[in-house]
Structures are given as C-alpha cells and as structure tokens.
Design a protein around this motif. Structure first.
Motif, PDB file in Angstrom:
ATOM      1  N   PRO A 102      -7.449 -20.269 -11.854  1.00 56.22           N
ATOM      2  CA  PRO A 102      -6.746 -20.110 -13.134  1.00 56.22           C
ATOM      3  C   PRO A 102      -5.673 -19.022 -13.092  1.00 56.22           C
ATOM      4  O   PRO A 102      -4.592 -19.192 -13.662  1.00 56.22           O
ATOM      5  N   GLN A 103      -5.969 -17.893 -12.380  1.00 58.13           N
ATOM      6  CA  GLN A 103      -4.966 -16.814 -12.337  1.00 58.13           C
ATOM      7  C   GLN A 103      -3.738 -17.227 -11.536  1.00 58.13           C
ATOM      8  O   GLN A 103      -2.606 -16.830 -11.866  1.00 58.13           O
ATOM      9  N   TYR A 104      -3.947 -18.032 -10.491  1.00 59.38           N
ATOM     10  CA  TYR A 104      -2.798 -18.527  -9.728  1.00 59.38           C
ATOM     11  C   TYR A 104      -1.942 -19.431 -10.609  1.00 59.38           C
ATOM     12  O   TYR A 104      -0.704 -19.307 -10.637  1.00 59.38           O
ATOM     13  N   LEU A 105      -2.573 -20.355 -11.326  1.00 58.23           N
ATOM     14  CA  LEU A 105      -1.833 -21.301 -12.164  1.00 58.23           C
ATOM     15  C   LEU A 105      -1.138 -20.594 -13.326  1.00 58.23           C
ATOM     16  O   LEU A 105      -0.059 -21.017 -13.768  1.00 58.23           O
ATOM     17  N   LYS A 106      -1.732 -19.515 -13.803  1.00 54.05           N
ATOM     18  CA  LYS A 106      -1.091 -18.740 -14.866  1.00 54.05           C
ATOM     19  C   LYS A 106       0.192 -18.088 -14.349  1.00 54.05           C
ATOM     20  O   LYS A 106       1.194 -17.989 -15.062  1.00 54.05           O
ATOM     21  N   LYS A 107       0.182 -17.673 -13.088  1.00 60.68           N
ATOM     22  CA  LYS A 107       1.339 -17.001 -12.495  1.00 60.68           C
ATOM     23  C   LYS A 107       2.429 -17.979 -12.067  1.00 60.68           C
ATOM     24  O   LYS A 107       3.625 -17.737 -12.288  1.00 60.68           O
ATOM     25  N   TYR A 108       2.028 -19.107 -11.454  1.00 60.51           N
ATOM     26  CA  TYR A 108       3.001 -20.021 -10.864  1.00 60.51           C
ATOM     27  C   TYR A 108       3.199 -21.313 -11.654  1.00 60.51           C
ATOM     28  O   TYR A 108       4.087 -22.098 -11.331  1.00 60.51           O
ATOM     29  N   GLY A 109       2.344 -21.534 -12.646  1.00 60.48           N
ATOM     30  CA  GLY A 109       2.430 -22.788 -13.387  1.00 60.48           C
ATOM     31  C   GLY A 109       1.610 -23.875 -12.717  1.00 60.48           C
ATOM     32  O   GLY A 109       1.258 -23.774 -11.541  1.00 60.48           O
ATOM     33  N   THR A 110       1.304 -24.932 -13.466  1.00 64.38           N
ATOM     34  CA  THR A 110       0.509 -26.048 -12.943  1.00 64.38           C
ATOM     35  C   THR A 110       1.423 -27.174 -12.477  1.00 64.38           C
ATOM     36  O   THR A 110       2.168 -27.732 -13.281  1.00 64.38           O
ATOM     37  N   PRO A 111       1.410 -27.509 -11.192  1.00 64.07           N
ATOM     38  CA  PRO A 111       2.276 -28.591 -10.708  1.00 64.07           C
ATOM     39  C   PRO A 111       1.822 -29.938 -11.263  1.00 64.07           C
ATOM     40  O   PRO A 111       0.629 -30.212 -11.365  1.00 64.07           O
TER      41      PRO A 111
ATOM     42  N   GLY B 222       7.792 -24.931  -5.328  1.00 62.32           N
ATOM     43  CA  GLY B 222       7.728 -23.591  -5.904  1.00 62.32           C
ATOM     44  C   GLY B 222       6.339 -22.983  -5.842  1.00 62.32           C
ATOM     45  O   GLY B 222       6.056 -22.018  -6.569  1.00 62.32           O
ATOM     46  N   HIS B 223       5.486 -23.531  -4.983  1.00 59.44           N
ATOM     47  CA  HIS B 223       4.102 -23.055  -4.916  1.00 59.44           C
ATOM     48  C   HIS B 223       3.717 -22.585  -3.522  1.00 59.44           C
ATOM     49  O   HIS B 223       4.450 -22.795  -2.543  1.00 59.44           O
ATOM     50  N   LEU B 224       2.550 -21.936  -3.447  1.00 59.30           N
ATOM     51  CA  LEU B 224       2.022 -21.423  -2.187  1.00 59.30           C
ATOM     52  C   LEU B 224       0.786 -22.214  -1.779  1.00 59.30           C
ATOM     53  O   LEU B 224      -0.016 -22.607  -2.617  1.00 59.30           O
ATOM     54  N   LEU B 225       0.634 -22.419  -0.488  1.00 59.44           N
ATOM     55  CA  LEU B 225      -0.527 -23.098   0.064  1.00 59.44           C
ATOM     56  C   LEU B 225      -1.330 -22.099   0.899  1.00 59.44           C
ATOM     57  O   LEU B 225      -0.746 -21.322   1.656  1.00 59.44           O
ATOM     58  N   VAL B 226      -2.641 -22.108   0.747  1.00 62.56           N
ATOM     59  CA  VAL B 226      -3.477 -21.358   1.679  1.00 62.56           C
ATOM     60  C   VAL B 226      -3.557 -22.199   2.953  1.00 62.56           C
ATOM     61  O   VAL B 226      -4.056 -23.320   2.934  1.00 62.56           O
TER      62      VAL B 226
END
Length: 300
Positions: free
Chosen positions: A169-178, A186-190
C-alpha cells in the motif's frame, strides 16, 4: 558378499568407537574385525579410522563413507523385507531439499503427522532457493518450483502455482496504482535472480499467444524468495510471485494485487529424484506424502 559384510563390521566399529567392543558384539575375534576393516580400506582406497592405543576415530573420509554405508545397508535390509514387512512402517534416513518458503510454511508444519505414522524415519531437510546438485550432494529427492532443465533425473509433477502481481500500500500511495502495461514505465520492479550479478528477467506478461518480458527499473536485486517478499513489503517495488504464498498478506492488507488481467506463466511444482530402478520404500512413502501435502497447499 565379503564387501557387504565388511561394511556391516565397519559400521559397528564406527558406532562403538572400538574394535574390541565391535568384535564382542558381533561374536568375532578382534583380529578378524581389524582384518575386515583393513580390507575395506584397501578396496575404497582411503583410511577410514584414526587408530591409537586408546581411541578409534573416523577420518573425514571415514565419516562420509559411514553415512553412505548406513544408507546402503538400510536399502538392502528394506529390499529384503519389502514383502515381509509391507504392512509395517518404513525406517531409515531421507535427505530432501526444497525452497525455503515451502519448507517453512507447508512441509515442516505438517511433519508431525508423517513422523507419527513413520517414527523410525530420520529426515534431513535442506531449505534453499539454490539449485542443489541432487546426485553430487546426496539427496534422495528435491522439490523444485519452476521449469526444469533436462538433467536426466526423474520429475514427478505435482501441480502449478498461479503467479500474481503485487505491491505494498505504501508503494502504491507513492507511485500510484498501474492500470495497464504501459503504466509500468513509471514504476519500480524488485528484481530476482538466483545468482547476484546475473541478468534479471524483468516483468513477465502474456501477449500474442506467448509469454514475454519487459525491462523495468529497480533499485534492488535479491536472490532469495524471503528477501523478494520482504522488499515488496518494504515498499521497494512490484513483485510477481505465487498467489498462494501471498494470500494471507493480501487478506491482512499488507500487500495489494495489481494488474489482475496481466498474467505471467504459472510456476510448475515437481518432485525430482535420481533415475533409480529400485527406489527405497522409505523415499517412495515420503514422496507420496509430500505430493499430497503440496497439492493440498497449492489447490487450497
């Protein structure tokens, strides 16, 4: 037959740490016991014991040989009694390797029921995401998740695990939900790779009848499933992992599934074992149990 008998004598000496005590327990002269062990050392080409006037101790080679002798003697005993003892439980040691998460979450919690039915079995469980060498490292069987290489080993398919896309949830709050594949630019992958320094695969998706991968940015690369999941929980990026292992985290709202219509290839689960004509009964019994336990987990 002499070599087999020599192995039995060797094991008795190793367990009692004494030629004298071994001779007494076997009803043989001490000189005969010593002769059998010396002949065995000549046959295998290495010293098996350190001998002093007060002590008998296995060498490093002797210790390794002792472990293999115990397994071989148990196999012979099991084969000789396979019809006589069919209604009885199995006994002996079983060495198995499996992924860390599967061991921790699925197999070990269910082991008490197996050992209750088979109290004379000794289990050695290796838990690693590394692809062990089944033959060289002396495993009776291994559980593997993912596609298998053609290794000359026997694979027993168990099933497939559905793979989903997740983020915290904190990642999606920062980067938005694709919402679509293009949004991932515009996103990061582990990134996950078995060997650090290796090339990560990227984000996998299905298109035009085949699975493809798309390169994505990422700030972390890991080489274990534990670290992979932990990085996602810490908000470091998106992961693609088996749904069954993420179910509780999603239920607790620690992770959130994203892009449900973009699918990656399911991960096959197999038990792999050596190409042996006479598989020890204890290994077969354990593999049958393991098959049921893992099927129950992935189909739950």
């Amino acid at each position: 037959m002499d070599r087999f008998y020599s192995m039995q004598i060797f094991v008795r000496v190793a367990e009692l740490n004494s030629f004298t005590k071994a001779a007494e327990s076997l009803g043989l002269p001490k000189a005969s016991v010593s002769t059998y062990v010396q002949q065995l050392e000549s046959q295998v080409g290495t010293r098996l014991f350190h001998r002093t006037t007060r002590n008998v101790q296995l060498t490093n080679d002797g210790l390794a040989f002792y472990e293999r002798c115990k397994d071989l003697l148990m196999d012979v005993e099991e084969t000789e009694g396979m019809f006589r003892d069919e209604g009885l439980g199995v006994k002996g040691r079983i060495r198995v390797d499996m992924p860390v998460a599967l061991s921790r979450n699925v197999v070990i919690p269910r082991l008490p029921e197996f050992l209750k039915e088979n109290p004379q079995v000794e289990l050695e469980i290796s838990s690693t995401d590394r692809r062990v060498d089944l033959i060289q490292e002396g495993f009776d069987c291994v559980v593997r998740v993912g596609n298998l290489a053609d290794s000359g080993l026997i694979a027993r398919p168990i099933g497939e695990m559905k793979v989903i896309n997740c983020a915290s949830p904190q990642y999606l709050k920062k980067y938005g939900t694709p919402k679509k594949l293009e949004d991932l630019s515009g996103h990061l992958l582990v990134h996950y790779t078995l060997t650090l320094g290796g090339r990560p695969f990227g984000f996998e998706y299905f298109e035009d009848g085949k699975y493809k991968t798309m390169k994505m940015k990422g700030t972390i690369t890991v080489n274990s499933t534990e670290a992979y999941q932990s990085a996602c929980l810490s908000g470091l990026g998106i992961i693609q992992a088996p749904e069954v292992g993420l179910r509780d985290l999603i239920k607790k709202q620690k992770l959130q599934e994203i892009l449900p219509k973009i699918i990656s290839e399911p991960m096959p689960v197999s038990i792999v074992y050596p190409n042996r004509r006479n598989l020890p009964r204890r290994v077969k019994v354990f593999m049958d149990w393991l098959d049921d336990v893992i099927k129950d987990y992935i189909n739950h």
